[in-house]
Design a protein around this motif. Structure first.
Motif, PDB file in Angstrom:
ATOM      1  N   PHE A  38       0.840  -1.207   0.000  1.00 16.58           N
ATOM      2  CA  PHE A  38       0.000   0.000   0.000  1.00 16.58           C
ATOM      3  C   PHE A  38       0.874   1.257   0.000  1.00 16.58           C
ATOM      4  CE2 PHE A  38      -2.550   3.406   1.736  1.00 16.58           C
ATOM      5  CZ  PHE A  38      -3.793   3.204   1.137  1.00 16.58           C
ATOM      6  N   ASN A  39       0.572   2.185  -0.915  1.00 12.52           N
ATOM      7  CA  ASN A  39       1.311   3.440  -1.035  1.00 12.52           C
ATOM      8  C   ASN A  39       0.300   4.578  -1.069  1.00 12.52           C
ATOM      9  OD1 ASN A  39       2.840   5.676  -1.743  1.00 12.52           O
ATOM     10  ND2 ASN A  39       4.050   4.594  -3.295  1.00 12.52           N
ATOM     11  N   ALA A  40       0.342   5.447  -0.062  1.00  3.10           N
ATOM     12  CA  ALA A  40      -0.627   6.539   0.049  1.00  3.10           C
ATOM     13  C   ALA A  40      -0.567   7.487  -1.147  1.00  3.10           C
ATOM     14  CB  ALA A  40      -0.395   7.314   1.342  1.00  3.10           C
ATOM     15  N   GLU A  41       0.583   7.569  -1.823  1.00  2.28           N
ATOM     16  CA  GLU A  41       0.704   8.458  -2.981  1.00  2.28           C
ATOM     17  C   GLU A  41      -0.206   8.030  -4.135  1.00  2.28           C
ATOM     18  OE1 GLU A  41       4.755   8.702  -4.131  1.00  2.28           O
ATOM     19  OE2 GLU A  41       5.423   9.645  -2.257  1.00  2.28           O
ATOM     20  N   HIS A  42      -0.563   6.748  -4.148  1.00  6.47           N
ATOM     21  CA  HIS A  42      -1.436   6.250  -5.212  1.00  6.47           C
ATOM     22  C   HIS A  42      -2.865   6.778  -5.075  1.00  6.47           C
ATOM     23  CE1 HIS A  42       1.378   2.512  -5.714  1.00  6.47           C
ATOM     24  NE2 HIS A  42       1.880   3.613  -6.265  1.00  6.47           N
ATOM     25  N   THR A  43      -3.190   7.351  -3.934  1.00  8.35           N
ATOM     26  CA  THR A  43      -4.554   7.859  -3.716  1.00  8.35           C
ATOM     27  C   THR A  43      -4.695   9.325  -4.119  1.00  8.35           C
ATOM     28  OG1 THR A  43      -4.098   8.505  -1.415  1.00  8.35           O
ATOM     29  CG2 THR A  43      -4.855   6.251  -1.794  1.00  8.35           C
ATOM     30  N   GLN A  44      -3.659   9.894  -4.697  1.00  6.39           N
ATOM     31  CA  GLN A  44      -3.682  11.309  -5.084  1.00  6.39           C
ATOM     32  C   GLN A  44      -3.559  11.477  -6.601  1.00  6.39           C
ATOM     33  OE1 GLN A  44      -4.366  13.584  -2.807  1.00  6.39           O
ATOM     34  NE2 GLN A  44      -4.366  11.968  -1.254  1.00  6.39           N
ATOM     35  N   PRO A  45      -4.346  12.395  -7.216  1.00  4.89           N
ATOM     36  CA  PRO A  45      -5.475  13.114  -6.632  1.00  4.89           C
ATOM     37  C   PRO A  45      -6.637  12.165  -6.352  1.00  4.89           C
ATOM     38  CG  PRO A  45      -5.417  13.476  -8.982  1.00  4.89           C
ATOM     39  CD  PRO A  45      -4.172  12.693  -8.645  1.00  4.89           C
ATOM     40  N   PHE A  46      -7.365  12.403  -5.278  1.00  5.50           N
ATOM     41  CA  PHE A  46      -8.354  11.437  -4.821  1.00  5.50           C
ATOM     42  C   PHE A  46      -9.556  11.342  -5.764  1.00  5.50           C
ATOM     43  CE2 PHE A  46     -11.996  10.178  -2.118  1.00  5.50           C
ATOM     44  CZ  PHE A  46     -11.537   8.911  -1.757  1.00  5.50           C
ATOM     45  N   ALA A  47     -10.084  12.473  -6.207  1.00  5.06           N
ATOM     46  CA  ALA A  47     -11.271  12.468  -7.083  1.00  5.06           C
ATOM     47  C   ALA A  47     -11.002  13.292  -8.328  1.00  5.06           C
ATOM     48  CB  ALA A  47     -12.484  12.996  -6.332  1.00  5.06           C
ATOM     49  N   PRO A  48     -10.181  12.779  -9.249  1.00  3.61           N
ATOM     50  CA  PRO A  48      -9.795  13.558 -10.439  1.00  3.61           C
ATOM     51  C   PRO A  48     -10.961  13.920 -11.355  1.00  3.61           C
ATOM     52  CG  PRO A  48      -9.147  11.269 -10.678  1.00  3.61           C
ATOM     53  CD  PRO A  48      -9.601  11.440  -9.266  1.00  3.61           C
ATOM     54  N   PHE A  49     -12.074  13.192 -11.271  1.00  2.68           N
ATOM     55  CA  PHE A  49     -13.221  13.462 -12.152  1.00  2.68           C
ATOM     56  C   PHE A  49     -14.432  13.978 -11.383  1.00  2.68           C
ATOM     57  CE2 PHE A  49     -10.708   9.954 -13.952  1.00  2.68           C
ATOM     58  CZ  PHE A  49     -10.230  10.585 -15.090  1.00  2.68           C
ATOM     59  N   GLY A  50     -14.210  14.347 -10.129  1.00  2.17           N
ATOM     60  CA  GLY A  50     -15.254  14.985  -9.345  1.00  2.17           C
ATOM     61  C   GLY A  50     -16.436  14.081  -9.011  1.00  2.17           C
ATOM     62  N   VAL A  51     -17.541  14.739  -8.645  1.00  2.00           N
ATOM     63  CA  VAL A  51     -18.752  14.031  -8.229  1.00  2.00           C
ATOM     64  C   VAL A  51     -19.331  13.211  -9.375  1.00  2.00           C
ATOM     65  CG1 VAL A  51     -21.111  14.313  -7.376  1.00  2.00           C
ATOM     66  CG2 VAL A  51     -19.279  15.754  -6.469  1.00  2.00           C
ATOM     67  N   THR A  52     -19.236  13.742 -10.592  1.00  2.00           N
ATOM     68  CA  THR A  52     -19.777  13.033 -11.758  1.00  2.00           C
ATOM     69  C   THR A  52     -19.104  11.678 -11.933  1.00  2.00           C
ATOM     70  OG1 THR A  52     -20.260  15.120 -12.880  1.00  2.00           O
ATOM     71  CG2 THR A  52     -20.145  13.133 -14.248  1.00  2.00           C
ATOM     72  N   GLY A  53     -17.788  11.657 -11.809  1.00  2.00           N
ATOM     73  CA  GLY A  53     -17.058  10.400 -11.939  1.00  2.00           C
ATOM     74  C   GLY A  53     -17.426   9.404 -10.851  1.00  2.00           C
ATOM     75  N   ILE A  54     -17.607   9.898  -9.629  1.00  2.00           N
ATOM     76  CA  ILE A  54     -17.984   9.021  -8.516  1.00  2.00           C
ATOM     77  C   ILE A  54     -19.361   8.406  -8.767  1.00  2.00           C
ATOM     78  CG2 ILE A  54     -18.577   8.963  -6.065  1.00  2.00           C
ATOM     79  CD1 ILE A  54     -16.450  11.130  -5.627  1.00  2.00           C
TER      80      ILE A  54
END
Length: 493
Positions: free
Chosen positions: A224-240
């Motif tokens: 597990f590498n915390a850097e892999h979680t950045q940027p957390f939501a690159p496509f915003g709410v629409t992507g989620i």
């Protein structure tokens, strides 16, 4: 409106028609038919909480989780974890509604039966059509992929594979999918033998695939590498939101628990418990897999990545054994999902046959085995034929629509039955009523809006066919035919 006889006077044909299609089946009749209050019934009650929970988990955790990250992560990035949570919330809200109705009307048929008791015959028929779409197409679509996983396992272990013409999906290099037909035949024979035996084998397959997924989590978390979680939501709410609609496919199947209402011991207690345990186990495993996968590699690497979890494990360990383990997990997983989805479809048709909505052959029970043998043979033949010769990639999208419509009706049914029959015995009550059912309805409708327009078109065609069958057969053979006083009468519930 009461169930008393209507006042004397002329009644228009349109009024009679509406009363016929909106007649409800009394809850007392449903419970009497299934022996819910006596422990009897036409089917053998042999399943407890543990086996029933495994039926739900086995039907829900399929091959989807093995590959869904490759499809969902490019849409939402690391925020796919939030997408899984949103999908889990939607499933959990609906599960609460299922638990109340299942404990109140513990019979076979799931949301078809609940709709018949709360919203009327024509709505129940539509829901039945949705469920047949969910289970029938899903079983065929899942069985189609078994040959691919089987070939992957044979290649990794023995260096030999079945010819593509007889193992690949039709339209994708295959001519006749023999492994899919063999798989469905094996499931059919097991289901004919008995529900208890089928539930036991399913429980074993569930334990195996849970072990495979937890192995992936354990290995992936070591990298597990915390850097892999950045940027957390690159496509915003629409992507989620888009990813949430996509991963919701992985939660389809938990309603299979309620199709076993007539084959469980102490159903008013067993059904709610099994539903809760199913959602808890599935949600925990899915979120752990998502977190571990996101932490193990950059989110950009998921797009176009073949073999999903197996590729991630192979990259982390530098070994070929993960591919063997994941392929074996896929083989076992598909067997379990096919078994439980065929089981669910036969029990829905069993209820519809008892009501006269479909031919009586689907309701016939073997006198010794106390299982719907002919029903199982017909369903298995249909599923096996689709899986063997028909490309189902397009039709598979319909399973989500059918499921979400059925889920919405269940949540509406809770509200209707609370208002019309507050006196009914309920083994479980939805907490936070009426907010929870309202949230469940809203969440399902939101996910429906995220589906492509082609799905709406195909769904409309499916419903049109269902209506043709209802008005040419179901309405004429309904067991409630001639009992038009039950159309709107709550007192007869």
């Amino acid at each position: 409106m009461s169930g008393s006889a209507p006042a004397a006077g002329p009644t228009s044909g349109s009024q009679i028609g509406w009363r016929r299609v909106l007649r409800r089946k009394p809850v007392s009749m449903l419970n009497a038919e299934s022996g819910a209050d006596t422990g009897g019934g036409e089917l053998r009650r042999s399943i407890g909480v543990g086996r029933l929970t495994m039926i739900g988990v086995g039907s829900t955790i399929g091959t989807g989780i093995f590959i869904v990250l490759n499809e969902a992560v490019p849409k939402a990035g690391p925020a796919v974890v939030v997408s899984f949570v949103l999908a889990a919330i939607t499933a959990a809200l609906t599960a609460l509604c299922y638990a109340e109705l299942a404990s109140t009307i513990p019979v076979a048929g799931a949301s078809y039966t609940y709709a018949y008791a709360t919203l009327g015959e024509i709505v129940a028929y539509v829901v039945g059509a949705c469920l047949l779409l969910e289970y029938g197409v899903a079983a065929s679509a899942v069985a189609v992929g078994w040959g691919e996983y089987l070939n992957a396992l044979l290649g990794d272990v023995f260096g030999w594979q079945l010819p593509a013409e007889f193992s690949a999906p039709p339209g994708e290099g295959g001519v006749l999918n023999v492994p899919a037909a063999v798989l469905v035949t094996a499931c059919c024979l097991l289901l004919v033998r008995g529900a208890k035996e089928s539930a036991t084998i399913n429980a074993i397959t569930v334990c195996i695939k849970l072990a495979v997924l937890l192995l992936f989590v354990a290995v992936a978390l070591t990298a597990f590498n915390a850097e892999h979680t950045q940027p957390f939501a690159p496509f915003g709410v629409t992507g989620i939101g888009t990813a949430a609609s996509m991963v919701f496919f992985s939660y389809i199947g938990m309603d299979t628990v309620s199709t076993a209402g007539e084959e469980v011991r102490d159903p008013r207690r067993t059904l709610p418990l099994a539903i809760f345990w199913c959602i808890a186990i599935v949600t925990t495993v899915y979120i752990l897999v998502a977190v571990a996968g996101i932490g193990a590699q950059p989110w950009q690497a998921f797009e176009g990545q073949d073999a999903g979890l197996a590729t991630i494990l192979g990259n982390l360990t530098g070994s070929g054994w993960p591919a063997i383990v994941l392929a074996a997990g896929g083989v076992v997983s598909i067997f379990g999902v096919t078994l439980t989805t065929i089981y669910g479809q036969t029990r829905i048709l069993f209820s519809m046959g008892r009501d006269g909505m479909v031919p009586k052959v689907f309701h016939n029970v073997h006198p010794k085995r106390r299982t719907p043998v002919r029903n199982t043979l017909i369903v298995s033949a249909f599923v096996g034929l689709l899986a063997a010769v028909v490309p189902l990639s397009t039709l598979a999208n319909l399973t989500s629509m059918g499921t979400l419509v059925a889920f919405t009706v269940v949540s509406i049914g809770v509200v209707v039955l609370r208002r019309t029959r507050p006196d009914l015995q309920r083994g479980f009550r939805v907490p936070g009523y009426p907010v929870v059912p309202a949230l469940s309805i809203a969440a399902c409708i939101y996910l429906i809006t995220q589906l492509p327009w082609e799905t709406y078109l195909m769904f409309a065609v499916w419903l049109a066919l269902a209506m043709i069958l209802y008005f040419t057969y179901g309405i004429r053979h309904s067991r409630l035919a001639g009992d038009d006083t039950a159309a709107f009468g709550t007192s007869q519930q």
